[in-house]
Motif scaffolding. Structure first.
Motif, PDB file in Angstrom:
ATOM      1  N   LYS A   9       0.803  -1.231   0.000  1.00 10.70           N
ATOM      2  CA  LYS A   9       0.000   0.000   0.000  1.00 10.70           C
ATOM      3  C   LYS A   9       0.834   1.279   0.000  1.00 10.70           C
ATOM      4  O   LYS A   9       0.515   2.225  -0.723  1.00 10.70           O
ATOM      5  N   PRO A  10       1.912   1.368   0.791  1.00  9.56           N
ATOM      6  CA  PRO A  10       2.744   2.591   0.717  1.00  9.56           C
ATOM      7  C   PRO A  10       3.311   2.806  -0.684  1.00  9.56           C
ATOM      8  O   PRO A  10       3.421   3.946  -1.150  1.00  9.56           O
ATOM      9  N   LEU A  11       3.659   1.725  -1.353  1.00 16.64           N
ATOM     10  CA  LEU A  11       4.170   1.800  -2.722  1.00 16.64           C
ATOM     11  C   LEU A  11       3.081   2.294  -3.670  1.00 16.64           C
ATOM     12  O   LEU A  11       3.335   3.123  -4.559  1.00 16.64           O
ATOM     13  N   ALA A  12       1.862   1.821  -3.460  1.00 16.28           N
ATOM     14  CA  ALA A  12       0.736   2.239  -4.302  1.00 16.28           C
ATOM     15  C   ALA A  12       0.515   3.743  -4.203  1.00 16.28           C
ATOM     16  O   ALA A  12       0.235   4.414  -5.209  1.00 16.28           O
ATOM     17  N   GLU A  13       0.650   4.290  -3.000  1.00 19.98           N
ATOM     18  CA  GLU A  13       0.448   5.731  -2.805  1.00 19.98           C
ATOM     19  C   GLU A  13       1.484   6.548  -3.573  1.00 19.98           C
ATOM     20  O   GLU A  13       1.157   7.532  -4.243  1.00 19.98           O
ATOM     21  N   ILE A  14       2.749   6.122  -3.474  1.00 18.37           N
ATOM     22  CA  ILE A  14       3.823   6.881  -4.143  1.00 18.37           C
ATOM     23  C   ILE A  14       3.670   6.796  -5.663  1.00 18.37           C
ATOM     24  O   ILE A  14       3.740   7.809  -6.368  1.00 18.37           O
TER      25      ILE A  14
END
Length: 319
Positions: A9-14
């Motif tokens: 999820k953090p990767l998806a945001e970036i």
């Protein structure tokens, strides 16, 4: 559209922010966002590397089950030519969870067999999510016998949560079909190469994977039972699947150390789902190497194969 796993999820945001910036630039002429977007790209690449550097066993399970990973059909279409599918077990029906037939690999005639999960709701239902019924294993037996008769190497691609546990399958002899398929793997006098491309679940996987050489993709899994099933039996709580995944030693890295598999095929950074073409090419290169290794050894293949699996049992008893 990329499907992100829970831990991504953090990767998806970036990556989402970088795409938003570029979308804004496309709508507004003269708007220069490339510097900011490139900085986000670098941040995303670094995070992706960190996330996949040391995946724990449960995260490996999630990656192995990723819906965007290439499936058996994708490998066959990309790596094999003149593929001629052969259907049915000549007894009950054709099981769409198992696909296989005659083909050429690097111009070498072969028989290819694999589990197919499907890629969307319609095809997943059609292929029963890769969970074979007895007729699927009996089809595989028929194809292995055909390969043996004509001296064709067999290549199997494993990707199944396990054999289908339904009432009808049990009535038609599920366990007997799995056992006979495993036995047929041990009997054929031609090279048998097996590659776990996603999930290698239970006897449903062993029935195709009792080969001369067994390879696994880096983030695939291979186990006697799923972590959820193991947790339900041992702890009466399916939510303890993370602990079960740790205990089962189901990763390619663990299984290579234990001698259950022979090779690990490196996946693109972020898993096969991020670059299916590269993952398929890597598997193709590995199959070519293993075929070359087994070429000319047909006289001793059956006894060597049997010794290989008997030695695993002896090692387990000693431990």
């Amino acid at each position: 559209m990329m499907t992100y796993l829970e831990f991504e999820k953090p990767l998806a945001e970036i990556e989402g922010k970088a795409e938003e910036l570029r979308a804004m630039a496309r709508k507004s002429e003269g708007m220069d966002v490339e510097k900011e977007a490139a900085a986000l790209d670098k941040k995303a690449a670094d995070l992706l590397r960190d996330l996949y550097k040391n995946l724990d066993p449960w995260r490996k399970c999630l990656v192995a089950r990723h819906p965007d990973r290439p499936h058996c059909k994708d490998y066959i279409e990309a790596l094999f030519t003149e593929y001629t599918p052969l259907a049915g077990d000549r007894n009950f029906a054709d099981d769409h969870a198992v696909m296989g037939g005659l083909a050429r690999f690097n111009d070498t005639p072969v028989v290819v067999i694999g589990h197919e999960k499907g890629h969307d709701t319609k095809t997943r239902i059609e292929h029963n999510f890769g969970m074979a019924r007895p007729e699927g294993y009996r089809k595989a037996i028929r194809l292995m016998e055909l390969a043996d008769r004509f001296g064709l190497p067999v290549i199997t691609l494993i990707d199944t949560p396990g054999a289908y546990p339904g009432k009808g399958a049990e009535e038609r002899g599920q366990s007997e079909a799995i056992a006979r398929s495993t036995m047929k793997c041990l009997e054929i006098k031609v090279p048998l190469i097996s590659v776990v491309i996603g999930e290698g679940g239970s006897g449903g996987a062993v029935a195709f994977a009792t080969g001369d050489r067994v390879a696994m993709l880096e983030h695939s899994i291979y186990s006697v039972i799923s972590p959820e099933g193991c947790a339900s039996i041992l702890w009466k709580d399916a939510e303890k699947m993370r602990e079960a995944a740790e205990s089962l030693r189901l990763t390619a890295q663990d299984l290579l150390k234990l001698g259950v598999i022979d090779r690990i095929v490196t996946e693109p950074l972020g898993g096969a789902q991020r670059d299916p073409g590269a993952a398929i090419a890597a598997v193709g290169s590995e199959i070519a190497l293993l075929l070359d290794d087994l070429r000319g050894k047909s006289a001793d293949l059956v006894s060597a194969r049997r010794r290989k699996y008997l030695a695993m049992g002896a090692k387990g008893l000693a431990a």
